[in-house]
Design a protein around this motif. Sequence first.
Motif, PDB file in Angstrom:
ATOM      1  N   ALA A  65       0.820  -1.217   0.000  1.00  0.00           N
ATOM      2  CA  ALA A  65       0.000   0.000   0.000  1.00  0.00           C
ATOM      3  C   ALA A  65       0.850   1.263   0.000  1.00  0.00           C
ATOM      4  O   ALA A  65       0.414   2.320  -0.458  1.00  0.00           O
ATOM      5  CB  ALA A  65      -0.931  -0.007   1.211  1.00  0.00           C
ATOM      6  N   THR A  66       2.081   1.173   0.512  1.00  0.00           N
ATOM      7  CA  THR A  66       2.939   2.356   0.610  1.00  0.00           C
ATOM      8  C   THR A  66       3.895   2.500  -0.577  1.00  0.00           C
ATOM      9  O   THR A  66       4.700   3.430  -0.620  1.00  0.00           O
ATOM     10  CB  THR A  66       3.772   2.306   1.903  1.00  0.00           C
ATOM     11  N   THR A  67       3.809   1.600  -1.541  1.00  0.00           N
ATOM     12  CA  THR A  67       4.694   1.669  -2.709  1.00  0.00           C
ATOM     13  C   THR A  67       4.431   2.951  -3.490  1.00  0.00           C
ATOM     14  O   THR A  67       3.274   3.286  -3.774  1.00  0.00           O
ATOM     15  CB  THR A  67       4.491   0.447  -3.621  1.00  0.00           C
ATOM     16  N   ASP A  68       5.510   3.630  -3.859  1.00  0.00           N
ATOM     17  CA  ASP A  68       5.373   4.868  -4.619  1.00  0.00           C
ATOM     18  C   ASP A  68       5.040   4.539  -6.080  1.00  0.00           C
ATOM     19  O   ASP A  68       5.717   3.732  -6.720  1.00  0.00           O
ATOM     20  CB  ASP A  68       6.679   5.674  -4.551  1.00  0.00           C
TER      21      ASP A  68
END
Length: 335
Positions: A65-68
């Motif tokens: 979910a935090t992947t750029d």
Amino acid sequence: MEIRKVQITGGSSYIVSLPKQWIKSANIQKNDPVGLIVQPDGSLLITPKIDGEAVRRTRVFEVGATTDRTYLLRLLVGAYITGFTAIRIESKGRLPPFVLQLVREFTQMAIGQEVVGETDSSITIKDLLNPAEMPFENTIKRMHVLARGMQQDAVAAVRGRDAALARSVIDRDTEVDRLHWLVARQDNLILTDTTLSRRMGIPVNQAAYYFQVSRIIERIADHATRVAYNALILIEFDPDPETLDLIDAASTLSLEIFTWSMEAFHTGDLKKANATLQKVRDLEERTREINTRALQSEAVAAIPVGQIADSIRRIGEYSGDICENVINHIVGQEA
């Protein structure tokens, strides 16, 4: 490098023993055939692949979910250009929604990439394009036509204060990027798969030459895009007719230089390449005239006009770089 002595057996056969570690890593058994390919420099390439089948490589990326988003796109483009035949994106849980959208954007941007498998936690992209069916020269010819048309339309947008035409130029830059990525990918594939070089009839150094020229054309298209962005700014102003005439004349010369450089590239004409390089100086004088004229205007209008002049000059200079590459490559071949 391992040094091994050539031996004679049977009175007429020359033999060299192969490294045991290589034999094991390639899983070669007794009586298995191997391919021998004489390289342009006189060296001999020994390969266990004799069927011409392409090398298959898979790259896996883990996401969450935090992947750029931008970072992931750069990874996908990097995997594509470096020649991976399959890309798999995995997540410990359900794939974030943005990943699915990003993958679809990527497959539209990269030639030959298609989604072949998808689950809640993974998605697989596979290369369905046979690189041997896409000759370098055809791709570069297409890039030249696109970049040239972009610059022509960008300058027409400046004169006609045509926002729609300027935005069309900006949109077309993506197509040039796609083609450049394809050339870069094929260049990398040839470096890692010598059988592809043989199937395409392209030596490794020739592929690198095509990549260099492709990169230059991509930069020329970038400057045409820059002209289009400045055309959008100038819509609010009204450059004087003489400045517009100077821009037209300089752009026409820059595109003539571009065309001549590509003719020298396709024909390998050293004299034409050298003569074209001389024309770059004339272009520099014309762009200086534009800048001098622009300084007589208000800064808000002078800045975009100056940037347009700079891009026109850079198009000519990049075309000169193509000519230099032609001279270097042809002279190297003659040696």
